[in-house]
Design a protein around this motif. Structure first.
Motif, mmCIF file in Angstrom:
data_model
loop_
_atom_site.group_PDB
_atom_site.id
_atom_site.type_symbol
_atom_site.label_atom_id
_atom_site.label_comp_id
_atom_site.label_asym_id
_atom_site.label_seq_id
_atom_site.Cartn_x
_atom_site.Cartn_y
_atom_site.Cartn_z
ATOM 1 N N ILE A 275 38.292 52.937 40.875
ATOM 2 C CA ILE A 275 37.945 51.571 40.066
ATOM 3 C C ILE A 275 38.782 50.490 40.871
ATOM 4 O O ILE A 275 38.203 49.260 41.188
ATOM 5 N N PHE A 276 40.214 50.474 41.194
ATOM 6 C CA PHE A 276 40.783 49.415 41.841
ATOM 7 C C PHE A 276 40.625 49.253 43.444
ATOM 8 O O PHE A 276 40.980 48.254 43.928
ATOM 9 N N LYS A 277 40.000 50.512 43.933
ATOM 10 C CA LYS A 277 39.488 50.167 45.267
ATOM 11 C C LYS A 277 38.760 49.083 45.489
ATOM 12 O O LYS A 277 38.814 48.139 46.372
ATOM 13 N N GLU A 278 37.672 48.917 44.678
ATOM 14 C CA GLU A 278 36.606 47.657 44.888
ATOM 15 C C GLU A 278 37.448 46.361 44.392
ATOM 16 O O GLU A 278 37.384 45.411 45.119
ATOM 17 N N ILE A 279 38.249 46.351 43.523
ATOM 18 C CA ILE A 279 39.034 45.274 42.995
ATOM 19 C C ILE A 279 39.933 44.840 44.135
ATOM 20 O O ILE A 279 39.775 43.678 44.552
ATOM 21 N N ALA A 280 40.570 45.759 44.893
ATOM 22 C CA ALA A 280 41.578 45.547 46.013
ATOM 23 C C ALA A 280 40.576 44.730 46.964
ATOM 24 O O ALA A 280 40.930 43.845 47.840
ATOM 25 N N GLU A 281 39.503 45.612 47.402
ATOM 26 C CA GLU A 281 38.776 45.057 48.522
ATOM 27 C C GLU A 281 38.143 43.725 48.336
ATOM 28 O O GLU A 281 38.017 42.822 49.210
ATOM 29 N N SER A 282 37.615 43.425 46.994
ATOM 30 C CA SER A 282 36.919 42.337 46.501
ATOM 31 C C SER A 282 38.251 41.011 46.791
ATOM 32 O O SER A 282 37.764 39.737 47.033
ATOM 33 N N TRP A 283 39.220 41.168 46.677
ATOM 34 C CA TRP A 283 40.314 40.318 47.020
ATOM 35 C C TRP A 283 40.344 39.945 48.410
ATOM 36 O O TRP A 283 40.446 38.626 48.670
ATOM 37 N N GLU A 284 40.192 40.747 49.259
ATOM 38 C CA GLU A 284 40.007 40.672 50.670
ATOM 39 C C GLU A 284 38.744 40.022 51.244
ATOM 40 O O GLU A 284 38.906 38.823 52.031
ATOM 41 N N ASN A 285 37.820 40.217 50.341
ATOM 42 C CA ASN A 285 36.573 39.717 50.944
ATOM 43 C C ASN A 285 36.236 38.213 50.221
ATOM 44 O O ASN A 285 36.846 38.133 49.276
ATOM 45 N N LYS A 286 35.392 37.511 50.608
ATOM 46 C CA LYS A 286 35.086 36.184 50.248
ATOM 47 C C LYS A 286 35.042 35.799 48.911
ATOM 48 O O LYS A 286 35.571 35.282 48.003
ATOM 49 N N GLY A 287 33.751 36.801 48.357
ATOM 50 C CA GLY A 287 33.480 36.625 46.924
ATOM 51 C C GLY A 287 34.544 36.957 45.914
ATOM 52 O O GLY A 287 34.449 36.041 44.957
ATOM 53 N N ARG A 288 35.415 37.920 46.053
ATOM 54 C CA ARG A 288 36.355 38.312 45.224
ATOM 55 C C ARG A 288 35.912 38.572 43.886
ATOM 56 O O ARG A 288 36.663 38.337 42.830
ATOM 57 N N SER A 289 34.505 38.732 43.544
ATOM 58 C CA SER A 289 34.019 38.743 42.335
ATOM 59 C C SER A 289 34.621 39.833 41.212
ATOM 60 O O SER A 289 34.721 39.366 40.172
ATOM 61 N N GLU A 290 34.616 41.202 41.695
ATOM 62 C CA GLU A 290 35.149 42.118 40.938
ATOM 63 C C GLU A 290 36.626 41.785 40.459
ATOM 64 O O GLU A 290 36.982 41.791 39.396
ATOM 65 N N PHE A 291 37.309 41.510 41.454
ATOM 66 C CA PHE A 291 38.754 41.075 41.345
ATOM 67 C C PHE A 291 39.106 39.712 39.960
ATOM 68 O O PHE A 291 39.687 40.125 39.163
ATOM 69 N N ILE A 292 38.130 38.895 40.365
ATOM 70 C CA ILE A 292 38.218 37.539 39.352
ATOM 71 C C ILE A 292 37.699 38.218 38.026
ATOM 72 O O ILE A 292 38.351 37.500 37.007
ATOM 73 N N SER A 293 36.658 38.811 38.052
ATOM 74 C CA SER A 293 36.129 39.431 36.570
ATOM 75 C C SER A 293 37.254 40.302 35.868
ATOM 76 O O SER A 293 37.396 40.028 34.510
ATOM 77 N N PHE A 294 38.048 40.924 36.588
ATOM 78 C CA PHE A 294 38.895 41.796 35.954
ATOM 79 C C PHE A 294 40.063 41.067 35.403
ATOM 80 O O PHE A 294 40.635 41.518 34.410
ATOM 81 N N LEU A 295 40.251 39.903 35.940
ATOM 82 C CA LEU A 295 41.746 39.544 35.591
ATOM 83 C C LEU A 295 41.753 38.884 34.150
ATOM 84 O O LEU A 295 42.884 39.310 33.484
ATOM 85 N N PRO A 296 40.822 38.091 33.630
ATOM 86 C CA PRO A 296 40.831 37.836 32.118
ATOM 87 C C PRO A 296 40.859 39.198 31.427
ATOM 88 O O PRO A 296 41.502 39.046 30.318
ATOM 89 N N PHE A 297 40.085 40.327 31.798
ATOM 90 C CA PHE A 297 40.502 41.450 31.061
ATOM 91 C C PHE A 297 41.775 41.957 30.893
ATOM 92 O O PHE A 297 42.206 42.258 29.782
ATOM 93 N N MET A 298 42.359 41.843 32.291
ATOM 94 C CA MET A 298 43.717 42.370 31.970
ATOM 95 C C MET A 298 44.562 41.629 31.160
ATOM 96 O O MET A 298 45.392 42.158 30.201
ATOM 97 N N GLY A 299 44.562 40.264 31.261
ATOM 98 C CA GLY A 299 45.132 39.252 30.382
ATOM 99 C C GLY A 299 44.940 39.451 28.763
ATOM 100 O O GLY A 299 45.958 39.481 27.953
ATOM 101 N N ILE A 300 43.529 39.632 28.454
ATOM 102 C CA ILE A 300 43.561 39.864 27.039
ATOM 103 C C ILE A 300 43.359 41.489 26.408
ATOM 104 O O ILE A 300 44.392 41.615 25.798
#
Ligand SMILES: C[S@@+](CC[C@H](N)C(=O)[O-])C[C@H]1O[C@@H](n2cnc3c(N)ncnc32)[C@H](O)[C@@H]1O
Length: 393
Positions: A275-300
């Motif tokens: 699951i984190f492979k996609e999150i880490a890759e999306s940080w490198e890619n322009k969209g960063r969508s998976e990564f950004i979606s995961f963050l509030p989830f992690m915070g809450i």
């Protein structure tokens, strides 16, 4: 020199547009008009040999004369970097992409009345004044007297004498000029101040970098009134310094803790769970969508265990930290952190990978919050003045 400055500002604005931070003509015009360098008298630059320390970095102080600009510093001032302008307590002119993002999110219109918490250099206040025009009004507050003295003076010298720069604790807001169409904080807040809610007009909204984890992990929350209720949604990410004064709290982990962890060699590096492979890759890619979606989830859902977002990392006061990178999870503590992180990723998957807008937030005053709501898709964050209820659609 005037030509050099004007070319430099144009290039800076072009870059902000290319990065997608400036989207509208009105924000672009404001950035073309306000000269950031006229609001700066000195900067602290990262330098391993610098004699100052702030938020885990070593810094050296460089004087800057806006009337005879040093070309090297001028380039830095019109780069994409935040400018550190005070240390201990800190102050700065924030990262320009963040300033532009927040201005776009504010949807300012001519004639609006705006309250800003965190005047700093006054750069954002001047940009807002350009947009609301002479029929609008900007009140900006800073808790540091010497910051206010300098900012008031430099804003006046730059043609923005109409901006009210107030030296006080921004937690109190400024009732004299209320009601406000917008309340913006440009400093990381561990809670919403009840005074801001009182001083907000019924059709207005606030834009607050609201802490959901470690120091500096401040998703941007758009907060509005609906009858007696205070509702919110996530609209972006930010990494501000923390507010001082009445709203200030002891930070765990603090910027210093984070810098200390990241400077050490990890105890082990484990392969990334799928699951984190996609999150880490999306940080490198322009969209960063998976990564950004995961963050509030992690915070809450992760019980405020978000450590920072660059790189995404997870903190547990007792167990230590785990940092997600492209090549693996770097562990700075107990092995069980890896399982905790994996479970959080699996839960996110089970809930259908909720993004920013899937979250519905409500802020209930603690003194009349009543029962804690329960539900499979509901979480509660206890803050000092408000109980934040976070529900997944
Ligand atoms: C990131 S800077 C603001 C940047 C600023 N908006 C600009 O355009 O340059 C954060 C500022 O918040 C101020 N601050 C911290 N706690 C505060 C408080 N309780 N009330 C008002 N200002 C506060 C700091 O002194 C600092 O100047």
């Amino acid at each position: 020199m005037a030509q050099v400055v004007s070319d430099t500002v144009r290039q800076y604005v072009k870059e902000l547009k290319e990065r997608g931070a400036i989207k509208t003509r009105q924000v672009e015009c404001a950035f073309l008009r306000v000269e950031r360098h006229k609001l700066v008298e000195w900067v602290y630059l990262k330098d391993d040999k610098g004699e100052f320390e702030c938020e885990g970095w070593r810094l050296a102080k460089r004087k800057f004369d806006p009337r005879k600009p040093d070309l090297e510093l001028l380039k830095i001032i019109y780069s994409m970097r935040p400018l550190s302008t005070r240390v201990n307590p800190p102050s700065s002119s924030s990262e320009p992409t963040l300033v532009a993002n927040m201005l776009e999110l504010l949807e300012l219109k001519k004639g609006m009345n705006v309250l800003e918490i965190g005047a700093g250099t006054g750069y954002n206040a001047a940009l807002m004044q350009e947009i609301v025009g002479s029929s609008g009004h900007i009140t900006t507050i800073d808790i540091q007297d010497d910051v206010v003295e300098q900012t008031r003076r430099l804003l006046q010298a730059s043609g923005y004498a109409e901006i009210e720069v107030i030296a006080t604790d921004g937690a109190e807001g400024f009732p004299e000029n209320a009601p406000y169409d917008r309340v913006i904080a440009t400093v990381g807040c561990p809670d919403v101040s009840p005074r801001w809610a009182e001083q907000l007009g019924s059709n207005g909204f606030m834009l607050i970098p609201l802490q959901h984890g470690a120091e500096g992990f401040n998703p941007l929350v758009h907060i509005w009134k609906e009858e007696e209720r205070l509702l919110g949604k996530f609209v972006g990410l930010s990494g501000f310094m923390s507010i001082q004064g009445k709203l200030g709290i002891e930070q765990k982990p603090s910027f210093e803790d984070i810098a200390r962890i990241c400077s050490r060699k990890p105890k082990a590096v484990h392969p990334l769970p799928d699951i984190f492979k996609e999150i880490a890759e999306s940080w490198e890619n322009k969209g960063r969508s998976e990564f950004i979606s995961f963050l509030p989830f992690m915070g809450i859902v992760g019980d405020k265990k978000a450590l920072s977002f660059n790189p995404p990392s997870f903190w547990d006061g007792e167990k230590g930290a785990a940092i997600v990178a492209q090549d693996g999870v770097a562990l700075y503590g107990d092995e069980s952190l890896l399982d905790d992180l994996k479970s959080l990723g699996e839960l996110w998957e089970r809930f259908g990978r909720p993004g920013f807008l899937a979250w519905h937030l409500e802020f209930l005053p603690r003194h009349r919050a009543g029962e804690i709501p329960e539900g499979e898709r509901t979480w509660v964050i206890e803050r000092r003045f408000f109980r934040e209820i976070a529900r997944l659609a």
